[in-house]
Design a protein around this motif. Structure first.
Motif, PDB file in Angstrom:
ATOM      1  N   ALA B  87       0.825  -1.205   0.000  1.00 36.66           N
ATOM      2  CA  ALA B  87       0.000   0.000   0.000  1.00 36.66           C
ATOM      3  C   ALA B  87       0.864   1.262   0.000  1.00 36.66           C
ATOM      4  CB  ALA B  87      -0.918  -0.011   1.227  1.00 36.66           C
ATOM      5  N   ARG B  88       1.924   1.262   0.803  1.00 33.74           N
ATOM      6  CA  ARG B  88       2.699   2.480   0.984  1.00 33.74           C
ATOM      7  C   ARG B  88       3.609   2.760  -0.213  1.00 33.74           C
ATOM      8  NH1 ARG B  88       6.862   2.070   5.687  1.00 33.74           N
ATOM      9  NH2 ARG B  88       8.107   1.235   4.004  1.00 33.74           N
ATOM     10  N   VAL B  93      -3.883  -0.321  -3.352  1.00 32.93           N
ATOM     11  CA  VAL B  93      -4.701  -0.246  -2.141  1.00 32.93           C
ATOM     12  C   VAL B  93      -5.985  -1.014  -2.362  1.00 32.93           C
ATOM     13  CG1 VAL B  93      -5.707   1.304  -0.456  1.00 32.93           C
ATOM     14  CG2 VAL B  93      -3.742   2.029  -1.745  1.00 32.93           C
ATOM     15  N   ARG B 180     -11.454   6.107   2.138  1.00 31.69           N
ATOM     16  CA  ARG B 180     -10.245   5.897   2.926  1.00 31.69           C
ATOM     17  C   ARG B 180      -9.136   5.317   2.045  1.00 31.69           C
ATOM     18  NH1 ARG B 180     -10.342   1.547   7.638  1.00 31.69           N
ATOM     19  NH2 ARG B 180     -10.354   0.257   5.783  1.00 31.69           N
ATOM     20  N   ALA B 181      -9.511   4.360   1.188  1.00 32.08           N
ATOM     21  CA  ALA B 181      -8.507   3.780   0.292  1.00 32.08           C
ATOM     22  C   ALA B 181      -7.951   4.857  -0.631  1.00 32.08           C
ATOM     23  CB  ALA B 181      -9.122   2.641  -0.515  1.00 32.08           C
ATOM     24  N   VAL B 184      -5.004   6.988   0.505  1.00 28.98           N
ATOM     25  CA  VAL B 184      -3.640   6.447   0.447  1.00 28.98           C
ATOM     26  C   VAL B 184      -2.987   6.860  -0.872  1.00 28.98           C
ATOM     27  CG1 VAL B 184      -2.277   4.338   0.758  1.00 28.98           C
ATOM     28  CG2 VAL B 184      -4.467   4.548   1.860  1.00 28.98           C
TER      29      VAL B 184
END
Lengths: 442, 280
Positions: B87-88, B93, B180-181, B184
Motif C-alpha cells: 500500500a505504501r 490499495v 479511505r482507500a 492512500v
C-alpha cells in the motif's frame, strides 16, 4: 394467579392498589407466624402471645412499600423511554455535554489535587494515600497507551514499573546517581524492556498476548527474586536516596556541604515537608504524563494506535507498518511505567520484588478497564476508587477484599463500558473554523 | 467506449496459491491496463478474494509473479512485499468484502489515518508534533482540507465527518471505505465487492464514482463484483475466474456471451458440458 402484576406497561392506580393489596396479603400470611405470634417465658413454661398491632403495622408497611416501589419503577421506566426517544435527535449534543462535564470534572480534580496538601498539611495519612492514588493514576495513564489506545492486552505491566524502580535503586545506591539524573535513564531502560517484550509477541493477539505478557511480568519478578548478586533477592534494596528539591534535602540535619529544605527557607523542620514535596512531585509527573499522552493521541502515531485497536488488517491495507506501531505503543507505555517506578522507589526508600506481583498488574489493568478504555479522566476516577475502596474497607477487616470485588462487579454491571466510555474525536472538521453550511456537496 | 490502448500496469503471471491440498488459484495469468477498470467475476469460492490477498501482500503466492509497472517508481514485484509496503510503496490499495473500517473513529479520522505515512513524516515521527511545531500543524491542516475538498464532498460524507464510522448505515460505510482507500493515493485500487449490500440507487452512484476515479483521476481499478449492473456497465475489460483458473477474458459484451462463463455461472451437468464443448 396474576394478581401480582409483572406489568411491562405503566399501571393504572386501581391496578397498583390491587397489586399492593395482594403483596400485603402475602405479607399477612407470612407475618402471622413470624410477627403475630411470639413465645414468651411464663413462669418457666412456654406461652404464646399475640402481637397483632405490630403485625398490622408490618402489613401496612408492606402495602405502602409495594406502592412506592411500583411507582418508582414506573417513574424510572418513563424516564428511560423519554431518554431513548430523545437520544436519536441529540446524540451529538449529549456527547458534547458529556465532554463538557468531563472537562469541568478534570479542572475540579486538578484544583482539588493542588489544594489537598495545603488543606491536610498535618495529616500524614491523607497525603500518603493521595500520593498512592497519583502513582496509580500515572500507571493507569501509561497502561492506557498500550491497552486503551493500541488495544494490546498487557497483563504484565508491573514488569516495567519494576524495571524503573530497580534501575533507580541500583543507579543511586551503586553509582550515586541522583533522582533527576536517573529518571530519564530509568525511563529509557523501561522503554527498552518494552521493545524487548514487544518483539516476540508482535503476531499475538487477545488471549495469547495476555498470557505472554503475564508470563513476562512473572519472569521479571522471579529474576529479581533469584538473582541475588544483582538485585539482593527477596531482601530488596534499602536506603534508596530520596529526591531533593533543587539540591535541598528534606532531612533534619544538612549533609556535608549541602543545605536542608527547612533550613534554606527558614522553616521549622517537619517530616511533612518531604511528604508534601513527594506529593507535588508525583502530581507534576502525572500531569506531564497526561499532557504527553493526550498530545500523542492527537498525532499520527496516536491515531495509528487507535486504528490498530480497531482493525489491524485494515491498518496494513492502509500502508501502516503495524510492527512499528505496536512497538512504539509498548515502548511509550513501558517508559511511563518506568517513570512511575522511579518515583515509587524514591518515595519508599526500599523496594523488594514483593511490590511487583501480578496483583499490581491486575489492579492497574482494572483501573484502565474500569475507567473506560482510552479515557484519561476515567483512569483518574477509577484509580481513586480502587485505592480508596480498600482504604475505607479497613473498617471491615477481613471483608475488605470482598467489598472491593463487590464494588468492581457493581461498577461493571452499572457501566459495562467503563466509568467514562465516551470517546472524544482527535480532530473535528468543524473545529477548523469552517462553517460546514457554506459548503455544499457537488 | 472507444479508448486508446494503454500500457499494462499490473501483470499477473502463472500465479498459483495453494493452502495445503487445496489449490485456490491455479496458474492464473492476467493483465491489468493502466487507467482502466478491470472487472473480475466468478462464482463464489472461485478464488477472487484470494487473488486480492496475494496482490496486496496478505498471502504469499506459492508460485508466480506479480509485476507492477509503477508510473513513477519503476517496476515492483508485489509478491515480495509485505502488505503495508504494497500500500505504501507500490500504492496498490484495497478494500474488503466485509467492510473493515475503524468503527469507533470518526469518518474524518478514518480518512486521516489512511495518510499515516505522510503525516508521520510531517510530524518528524511525533517530535515536531509533540511540540506543536508549525510545520506539522500546517501538514495536518492541509491533509484535512484536502480530504474535505476531495473526498468528503465528492462522497457526500461532509455532514457525517465527525460521526463515528461504525454507527453509520452500511451503504455509507462502503463509501467511507472507498474514500479511505483513496486517501492512500493509489495507482491501482482493488475493490472487493463494493456494491454488496447497496440498493440500486447507491449502485448507480457507485458506477458514477468509479467512472470518475478512472476517467478524471487516472486511477486503475480492479473490481471484484457480483452485481452485474455494476460490472457490465463500468468495466473496460473483464476476467472470469472459476475454480482458480481464468476461463474467459475480454470486453463485457464478449464475456456475457461466452459459453464457458454461462456454464460456470449457471452450472451444467457433465453430458451437456461435453456437447457444449463440442459445439463451442
Amino acid at each position: 394467579m396474576s394478581a401480582v402484576v409483572f406489568a411491562r406497561h405503566a399501571m393504572t392506580p386501581a391496578e397498583r392498589l390491587r397489586d399492593a393489596g395482594w403483596v400485603a396479603f402475602v405479607g399477612l400470611i407470612l407475618g402471622i407466624p413470624l410477627v403475630g405470634l411470639t413465645t414468651v417465658d411464663v413462669g418457666g413454661r412456654l406461652g404464646v402471645e399475640t402481637r397483632f398491632g405490630l403485625l398490622a403495622a408490618a402489613v401496612a408497611a408492606v402495602f405502602a412499600g409495594r406502592l412506592l416501589l411500583r411507582w418508582a419503577i414506573d417513574q424510572a421506566r418513563n424516564r428511560k423511554q423519554d431518554r431513548d426517544r430523545a437520544s436519536t435527535a441529540t446524540a451529538a449534543d449529549r456527547a458534547h455535554g458529556a465532554q463538557r462535564v468531563v472537562n469541568v470534572l478534570g479542572w475540579v480534580a486538578l484544583g482539588a489535587s493542588i489544594a489537598l496538601p495545603i488543606v491536610f498539611s498535618d495529616n500524614r495519612y491523607v497525603v500518603d494515600t493521595a500520593t498512592t492514588v497519583l502513582i496509580y493514576v500515572m500507571l493507569g495513564w501509561g497502561l492506557n497507551v498500550v491497552v486503551g489506545l493500541a488495544g494490546l492486552l498487557d497483563l504484565g505491566y508491573v514488569a516495567f514499573y519494576a524495571v524503573g524502580a530497580y534501575s533507580y535503586a541500583l543507579l543511586s545506591t551503586q553509582f550515586g546517581w541522583s533522582f533527576w539524573e536517573a529518571l530519564p535513564v530509568s525511563g529509557a531502560m523501561a522503554a527498552t524492556f518494552g521493545i524487548l517484550l514487544g518483539y516476540p509477541i508482535l503476531r499475538l493477539r487477545g488471549d495469547y498476548l495476555a498470557i505472554v505478557t503475564l508470563g513476562f511480568g512473572e519472569i521479571v519478578r522471579i529474576i529479581l527474586v533469584n538473582w541475588t548478586e544483582f538485585s539482593n533477592g527477596p531482601n530488596g534494596i534499602s536506603s534508596i536516596p530520596r529526591p531533593s528539591f533543587f539540591g535541598l534535602d528534606f532531612s533534619r540535619s544538612a549533609p556535608e556541604g549541602g543545605q536542608t529544605f527547612a533550613g534554606f527557607f527558614g522553616l521549622e523542620f517537619s517530616p511533612m515537608h518531604r511528604l508534601i514535596f513527594l506529593y507535588y512531585l508525583i502530581l507534576v509527573l502525572a500531569l506531564l504524563t497526561h499532557a504527553f499522552v493526550s498530545r500523542l493521541r492527537k498525532l499520527p502515531v496516536g491515531r495509528a494506535w487507535e486504528a490498530l485497536r480497531e482493525d489491524e488488517i485494515a491498518c496494513q491495507a492502509m500502508g501502516m507498518n503495524t510492527t512499528n506501531i505496536k512497538l512504539s505503543a509498548f515502548a511509550i507505555g513501558a517508559m511511563l511505567g518506568g517513570f512511575a517506578g522511579v518515583f515509587f522507589a524514591a518515595r519508599q526508600g526500599f523496594i523488594s520484588p514483593e511490590s511487583f506481583t501480578f496483583t499490581e498488574s491486575a489492579i492497574i489493568l482494572a483501573i484502565v478497564v474500569l475507567g473506560g478504555m482510552g479515557s484519561q479522566m476515567g483512569v483518574v476516577l477509577a484509580a481513586t476508587l480502587l485505592v480508596l475502596i480498600p482504604e475505607f474497607g479497613r473498617n471491615f477487616a477481613e471483608y475488605r477484599m470482598l467489598l472491593f470485588g463487590l464494588a468492581m462487579v457493581l461498577i461493571m454491571v452499572w457501566r459495562p463500558g467503563g466509568l467514562l466510555s465516551h470517546r472524544e474525536p482527535t480532530v473535528r472538521l468543524n473545529a477548523l473554523g469552517k462553517a460546514s453550511a457554506t459548503k455544499e456537496a457537488a | 467506449m472507444s479508448k486508446t490502448p494503454t500500457s499494462t500496469l499490473l501483470s499477473v503471471r502463472n500465479l498459483t496459491m495453494r493452502f495445503g491440498g487445496l489449490t485456490a488459484i491455479d496458474d492464473l495469468s492476467l493483465e491489468v491496463p493502466a487507467g482502466r477498470i478491470t472487472g473480475i467475476i466468478g462464482p463464489n469460492g472461485a478464488g477472487k478474494t484470494t487473488l486480492f490477498n496475494c496482490l496486496t501482500g496478505f498471502y504469499k503466492p506459492t508460485t508466480g509473479t506479480l509485476r507492477l509497472a509503477h508510473p513513477t517508481r519503476g517496476e515492483m514485484r508485489l509478491e515480495a512485499l509485505p502488505s503495508h509496503r504494497v500500500a505504501r510503496d507500490a500504492q496498490v490499495v484495497r478494500t474488503f468484502q466485509n467492510i473493515r473500517l475503524f468503527p469507533k473513529m470518526t469518518v474524518l479520522e478514518n480518512l486521516i489515518v489512511a495518510q499515516h505515512n505522510v503525516l508521520q513524516r510531517a510530524s518528524k515521527f511525533s517530535i515536531a508534533g509533540l511540540f506543536k511545531l508549525p510545520g506539522y500543524r500546517q501538514a495536518e491542516r492541509e491533509a484535512i482540507e484536502r480530504d474535505d475538498a476531495m473526498w468528503l464532498q465528492r462522497l457526500k460524507l461532509e455532514h457525517l465527518a465527525d460521526d463515528a464510522a461504525g454507527d453509520l448505515p452500511y451503504g455509507i460505510q462502503r463509501r467511507i471505505e472507498i474514500g479511505r482507500a483513496l486517501c492512500v493515493d493509489p495507482v491501482l485500487l482493488c475493490l472487493d465487492e463494493p456494491a454488496a449490500g447497496l440498493n440500486p440507487r447507491e449502485s448507480a452512484e457507485l458506477n458514477e464514482l468509479l467512472l470518475y476515479l478512472c476517467g478524471e483521476m487516472g486511477i486503475a481499478i480492479l473490481l471484484i463484483e457480483h452485481d452485474m449492473s455494476v460490472v457490465m456497465n463500468v468495466s473496460d475489460h473483464i476476467g472470469v475466474i472459476s475454480y482458480g483458473r481464468k476461463i474467459a477474458e475480454g470486453t463485457p459484451e464478449h464475456v456475457k456471451h461466452d459459453p464457458q462463463v454461462i456454464k460456470a455461472y449457471l452450472g451444467e451437468d457433465e453430458e451437456e458440458e461435453v456437447t457444449g464443448g463440442a459445439t463451442a
